[in-house]
Design a protein around this motif. Structure first.
Motif, PDB file in Angstrom:
ATOM      1  N   VAL A 173       0.862  -1.174   0.000  1.00  0.00           N
ATOM      2  CA  VAL A 173       0.000   0.000   0.000  1.00  0.00           C
ATOM      3  C   VAL A 173       0.905   1.232   0.000  1.00  0.00           C
ATOM      4  O   VAL A 173       1.798   1.345   0.837  1.00  0.00           O
ATOM      5  N   VAL A 174       0.668   2.130  -0.956  1.00  0.00           N
ATOM      6  CA  VAL A 174       1.497   3.329  -1.092  1.00  0.00           C
ATOM      7  C   VAL A 174       0.641   4.568  -0.941  1.00  0.00           C
ATOM      8  O   VAL A 174      -0.426   4.675  -1.561  1.00  0.00           O
ATOM      9  N   GLU A 175       1.082   5.496  -0.107  1.00  0.00           N
ATOM     10  CA  GLU A 175       0.436   6.794   0.055  1.00  0.00           C
ATOM     11  C   GLU A 175       1.441   7.877  -0.296  1.00  0.00           C
ATOM     12  O   GLU A 175       2.592   7.819   0.154  1.00  0.00           O
ATOM     13  N   THR A 176       1.016   8.849  -1.090  1.00  0.00           N
ATOM     14  CA  THR A 176       1.923   9.878  -1.574  1.00  0.00           C
ATOM     15  C   THR A 176       1.342  11.263  -1.370  1.00  0.00           C
ATOM     16  O   THR A 176       0.177  11.511  -1.702  1.00  0.00           O
ATOM     17  N   GLU A 177       2.137  12.156  -0.815  1.00  0.00           N
ATOM     18  CA  GLU A 177       1.826  13.574  -0.822  1.00  0.00           C
ATOM     19  C   GLU A 177       2.769  14.179  -1.864  1.00  0.00           C
ATOM     20  O   GLU A 177       3.973  14.323  -1.605  1.00  0.00           O
ATOM     21  N   PRO A 178       2.253  14.487  -3.053  1.00  0.00           N
ATOM     22  CA  PRO A 178       3.111  14.854  -4.184  1.00  0.00           C
ATOM     23  C   PRO A 178       4.113  15.958  -3.835  1.00  0.00           C
ATOM     24  O   PRO A 178       3.758  16.975  -3.239  1.00  0.00           O
ATOM     25  N   GLY A 179       5.357  15.707  -4.205  1.00  0.00           N
ATOM     26  CA  GLY A 179       6.415  16.677  -3.990  1.00  0.00           C
ATOM     27  C   GLY A 179       6.932  16.744  -2.575  1.00  0.00           C
ATOM     28  O   GLY A 179       7.851  17.520  -2.278  1.00  0.00           O
ATOM     29  N   ILE A 180       6.378  15.903  -1.668  1.00  0.00           N
ATOM     30  CA  ILE A 180       6.800  15.954  -0.270  1.00  0.00           C
ATOM     31  C   ILE A 180       7.306  14.592   0.208  1.00  0.00           C
ATOM     32  O   ILE A 180       8.453  14.456   0.608  1.00  0.00           O
ATOM     33  N   PHE A 181       6.451  13.565   0.182  1.00  0.00           N
ATOM     34  CA  PHE A 181       6.901  12.248   0.625  1.00  0.00           C
ATOM     35  C   PHE A 181       6.050  11.155   0.000  1.00  0.00           C
ATOM     36  O   PHE A 181       4.942  11.389  -0.470  1.00  0.00           O
ATOM     37  N   ARG A 182       6.608   9.953   0.013  1.00  0.00           N
ATOM     38  CA  ARG A 182       5.872   8.743  -0.345  1.00  0.00           C
ATOM     39  C   ARG A 182       6.071   7.752   0.797  1.00  0.00           C
ATOM     40  O   ARG A 182       7.196   7.554   1.280  1.00  0.00           O
TER      41      ARG A 182
END
Length: 392
Positions: free
Chosen positions: A344-353
């Motif tokens: 399961v991958v969660e991403t806050e674009p340009g900040i963290f994955r």
């Protein structure tokens, strides 16, 4: 979606049972850990190959001989390459400077930087939510297992993340580690800078998101610590619902530090880790591999070391005294296996994955920085969970 900042948190789930997908995933993760160095993977036949496709027989993450203290063994982990993390501040550093503030959700609308919209007031505090503001000029690194004290209850952070510099209020996913209180002791939270939550308390928060199990494990830990104390103090500790207050108790804190030789022992361990250029440790208790923390570089490990080592010692002190001899090969095998059957991958674009990989008897949590000039793994946690695949 981050409810305070409005930044979307993208989520993706993958089934990694396909051998080709497992190979590609492990190649990406190992390469990020090493900042682009050749990654070692396991093929379905068990042969070791690097990211370039050639067999070399080398381990890119290698464990060294352990530092042993009673039933606890800590294996330094070294990597072929490290990555610069000097742009990040820690929770302790931010709270100490006053540039990072944490409050109950809905309790304070004043934590807003100029130019940001004022969030609507919510309907009071909630057990599993806090609000954080990073007013510093650096991104903030938060680690699952860090404890904040105050408010209506002490809480433990449930997931690794990076909070941008000068952020709007950010909702934090947290779990209570003080089941007996819901009365405000302070408007703002402080950090329990002396210790992180021990692995058995972190596990149900990180892997199961289960508040009831967090409380159960806090109570069990407090009870086990009390069992080793003299009668008057034991009764006092066992009646205390706060995990932080128990381990901040003068007698308990002294007992924890005595397990690894006090302040001098802590300095000696840290000195040894620095001399070896270690970026993490594999933890075994009673000869059984239980946990691993791996960082982007030695400096980041050192910044968290005092809190981490106390959490490992607390786990060893509150575990059974079953006999078992630690084996370096077991620690090496543990850190070799970072892929699994589900991700399961969660991403806050340009900040963290943030990725969560489920393997056969273990979970792996990886935080990758996506800020400018990064793109590497900042922190990796691996925990042993014998029934993981059975639950899936």
């Amino acid at each position: 979606m981050d409810r305070s900042s409005g930044v979307p948190l993208l989520r993706r789930e993958e089934n990694m049972t396909n051998p080709g997908e497992c190979w590609k995933k492990w190649t990406r993760v190992a390469a990020m850990i090493l900042g682009g160095a050749a990654a070692t993977v396991l093929t379905t036949s068990g042969a070791r190959v690097n990211a370039a496709g050639g067999q070399d027989g080398r381990e890119n993450l290698k464990v060294l001989e352990p530092m042993v203290h009673g039933n606890l063994a800590l294996y330094p982990v070294v990597a072929e390459r490290s990555n610069d993390s000097s742009m990040l501040i820690t929770l302790d550093e931010g709270i100490r400077s006053g540039e990072v503030t944490v409050t109950e959700a809905g309790e304070d609308r004043g934590l807003v930087r100029p130019g940001h919209a004022v969030p609507p007031r919510r309907n009071g505090a909630e057990v599993n939510r806090l609000v954080l503001v990073n007013n510093s000029k650096k991104p903030l690194l938060l680690l699952a297992g860090e404890i904040v004290t105050g408010g209506k209850q002490d809480r433990v952070i449930g997931a690794d993340r990076i909070v941008p510099a000068g952020s709007a209020p950010i909702d934090l996913s947290v779990f209570c580690v003080e089941p007996g209180r819901w009365v405000e002791s302070s408007a703002n939270f402080g950090s329990m800078g002396a210790q992180m939550a021990q692995p058995s308390v972190r596990t149900p928060a990180m892997a199961e998101h289960n508040q009831a199990k967090v409380w159960d494990n806090v109570r069990a830990s407090n009870k086990n610590i009390a069992a080793g104390l003299a009668a008057p103090l034991a009764a006092q500790v066992e009646s205390t619902s706060s995990y932080a207050k128990v381990f901040s108790n003068t007698a308990v804190a002294a007992a924890v530090t005595a397990e690894y030789g006090g302040a001098e022992g802590e300095r000696a361990m840290l000195r040894a880790l620095k001399e070896k250029a270690a970026v993490g440790v594999v933890v075994t208790i009673n000869g059984e591999v239980a946990w691993a923390d791996v960082f982007a570089n030695t400096d980041l490990l050192a910044r968290y070391w005092p809190k981490l080592v106390r959490s490992y010692v607390a786990e060893a002190m509150t575990s059974s005294n079953a006999q078992g001899k630690p084996q370096t090969r077991d620690a090496q095998m543990f850190i070799n296996s970072l892929s699994g059957g589900r991700e399961v991958v969660e991403t806050e674009p340009g900040i963290f994955r943030r990725s969560d990989v489920t393997g056969d008897g273990y979970r792996v949590f990886t935080l990758t920085a996506l800020l400018p000039k990064t793109g590497y793994v900042v922190h990796l946690t691996k925990m042993r969970q014998p029934d993981t695949m059975a639950r899936k």
